[in-house]
Enzyme design. Structure first.
Site, PDB file in Angstrom:
ATOM      1  N   ASP A   1      13.330 -73.365  -5.611  1.00  0.00           N
ATOM      2  CA  ASP A   1      13.298 -73.469  -7.074  1.00  0.00           C
ATOM      3  C   ASP A   1      12.894 -74.858  -7.547  1.00  0.00           C
ATOM      4  O   ASP A   1      12.227 -75.003  -8.580  1.00  0.00           O
ATOM      5  CB  ASP A   1      14.671 -73.114  -7.653  1.00  0.00           C
TER       6      ASP A   1
ATOM      7  N   SER B   1      23.950 -66.183   2.750  1.00  0.00           N
ATOM      8  CA  SER B   1      24.976 -66.984   2.106  1.00  0.00           C
ATOM      9  C   SER B   1      24.553 -68.441   1.953  1.00  0.00           C
ATOM     10  O   SER B   1      23.676 -68.753   1.161  1.00  0.00           O
ATOM     11  CB  SER B   1      26.283 -66.850   2.910  1.00  0.00           C
TER      12      SER B   1
ATOM     13  N   LYS C   1      23.282 -62.208   0.336  1.00  0.00           N
ATOM     14  CA  LYS C   1      24.716 -62.361   0.042  1.00  0.00           C
ATOM     15  C   LYS C   1      24.885 -63.421  -1.037  1.00  0.00           C
ATOM     16  O   LYS C   1      24.767 -64.607  -0.774  1.00  0.00           O
ATOM     17  CB  LYS C   1      25.499 -62.764   1.283  1.00  0.00           C
TER      18      LYS C   1
END
Length: 462
Positions: free
Chosen positions: A321, A310, A335
């Site tokens: 990224d 999460s 999740k």
């Protein structure tokens, strides 16, 4: 409305959603020929709903009248609501007044209990991860361990929320758990004493000129805890820090706003995360603030494992990224959904999945998780141990919406040369992992090598 990412507690409904646009297509295509109108279709839908509610009423009355022992109305209604929400996905749930108070205490930073994040599997309670420094962690309870009895009574068939309620209690009270450890066949009985569980537990250390920050859960004070740790490390190093390690292993997640803030602590530009909801106006995008990187853009490694979920995946995905950090360890839990806590009458509430979140590159990590840039197994993983529990193993887990549409991220070209020599698992001679001895933590030691290799040349020569 405040978004809160669930702490990993654990379709026909999805099929119902899919029918709506199909019905519109059929009405537009054949409406004129057969005299079908949207109004008639809406009336038919309403009629079907009333019939189903009537069926529910019939079952309700029959249970009240004929069940082997009397059952009160509140229990029946709460069980029905629980079933409706639990059938959607593993993270939507109903909370009665006591459960709602417990959740508020947990996200505020303190509650009484053992410090375990759990899910349900095959009628038993399965450990996702223990929280650092809690009775569960001190008792050496591990991810994937099965809890088969509480105080000698089997948990087989026990609702997850009920089992969690039984494990919580006044600080100082004792409890015994019968546990089947992962990779072993013989259960063991573990006796524990409940404590006030303070979360998050932010722990920091200085390894030479590398700052180490361990964040165990994303509760209300996670961001402030990380900022305080950075200041402490900078003071300890007398301004000569050359990199950071952010340890998110076995961090089960927490609050979305805290995940955004923690990621921003290490970023000054770029998107952090976006959420996409059913209604476009409820979708949001969070980006880093220009003055956000309080770590001074120093080299960085983030450690993750299957217990990282999460909010942990939001942070590691954002830093990966944006090429702000190298992610190292094992694939995370997966999740990729956001839950909204909606207050209800009688001081109760519901936790409803209202959006999916996406990393800056547009990846949904639902089911897939975050794949490390450098894969290294944990130091205490047994060769024949069962596979770790992930989101895709939970009942009613949602599918990844874009796993077949997006190409994988291109290989990183900015890894230091030493990355090629990092082994994927500890050598056979590596000492048994001991949480009190960082030198036995294989992933941590390899992360230190990577950060050390990323030092600026001028700094390395000093």
């Amino acid at each position: 409305m405040k978004f809160r990412s669930g702490l990993l507690l654990g379709s026909a409904f999805i099929a119902g959603l899919a029918l709506a646009p199909v019905s519109d297509v059929l009405l537009h295509r054949f409406g004129g020929e057969f005299g079908i109108t949207k109004a008639m279709a809406a009336e038919d839908n309403a009629s079907s709903t009333y019939k189903l509610l009537s069926l529910f009423g019939d079952v309700f009355e029959r249970v009240k009248a004929d069940y082997v022992t009397p059952v009160n109305d509140q229990s029946l209604v709460e069980n029905a609501i629980n079933g409706m929400l639990a059938g959607l996905d593993p993270h939507s749930a109903y909370m009665n007044a006591q459960q709602y108070r417990d959740m508020q205490a947990q996200t505020d930073g303190a509650f009484g209990g053992l410090g375990l994040e759990v899910s349900q599997e095959n009628g038993f309670i399965k450990v996702i991860s223990p929280i650092d420094g809690t009775p569960a962690a001190k008792a050496n309870i591990k991810p994937n361990d099965l809890i088969i009895a509480i105080d000698g009574k089997s948990v087989q068939g026990l609702a997850l929320d009920t089992a969690v309620d039984q494990m919580r209690g006044p600080p100082g009270s004792s409890i015994s758990l019968t546990i089947k450890p992962v990779g072993k066949t013989k259960p063991v009985v573990v006796k524990l004493t409940r404590e006030v569980i303070n979360v998050p537990s932010v722990h920091s250390d200085l390894y030479g000129d590398i700052g180490y920050i361990r964040l165990s859960v994303f509760s209300e004070n996670a961001d402030q805890g990380v900022r305080d740790a950075i200041k402490k490390l900078q003071a300890q190093a007398h301004g000569k820090l050359h990199g950071y390690i952010l340890d998110l292993r076995n961090n089960p997640g927490g609050l979305l706003d805290q995940a955004v803030s923690v990621a921003n602590d290490f970023m000054s530009t770029g998107e952090i995360v976006s959420t996409r909801a059913r209604h476009p106006e409820d979708s949001e995008v969070w980006s880093a603030k220009p003055d956000g990187d309080v770590a001074g853009d120093l080299p960085m490694v983030v450690l993750i494992n299957p217990g990282s979920a999460s909010a942990s995946e939001i942070v590691s995905g954002a830093l990966q990224d944006n090429r702000r950090a190298i992610v190292m360890g094992e694939r995370s839990f997966g999740k990729g959904s956001v839950q909204t806590v909606i207050p209800l009458p009688e001081n109760s509430a519901m936790r409803l999945t209202t959006a999916r979140y996406f990393t800056p590159s547009g990846r949904s990590i639902q089911d897939l998780g975050i794949t490390p840039d450098i894969q290294v197994a944990e130091s205490d993983r047994e060769a024949n141990a069962m596979q770790p529990l992930r989101e895709s193993d939970l009942q009613h887990a949602m599918e990844n919406p874009n796993s077949k549409k997006l190409p994988p991220l291109p290989p990183r070209a900015d890894l230091p040369a030493i990355a090629k020599s990092i082994p994927k698992q500890p050598p056979a001679t590596w000492p048994k992992f001991d949480a009190s001895k960082p030198t036995t933590d294989f992933q941590l030691q390899e992360a230190i090598k990577i950060v050390d290799a990323m030092k600026p040349v001028s700094s390395a020569a000093n």
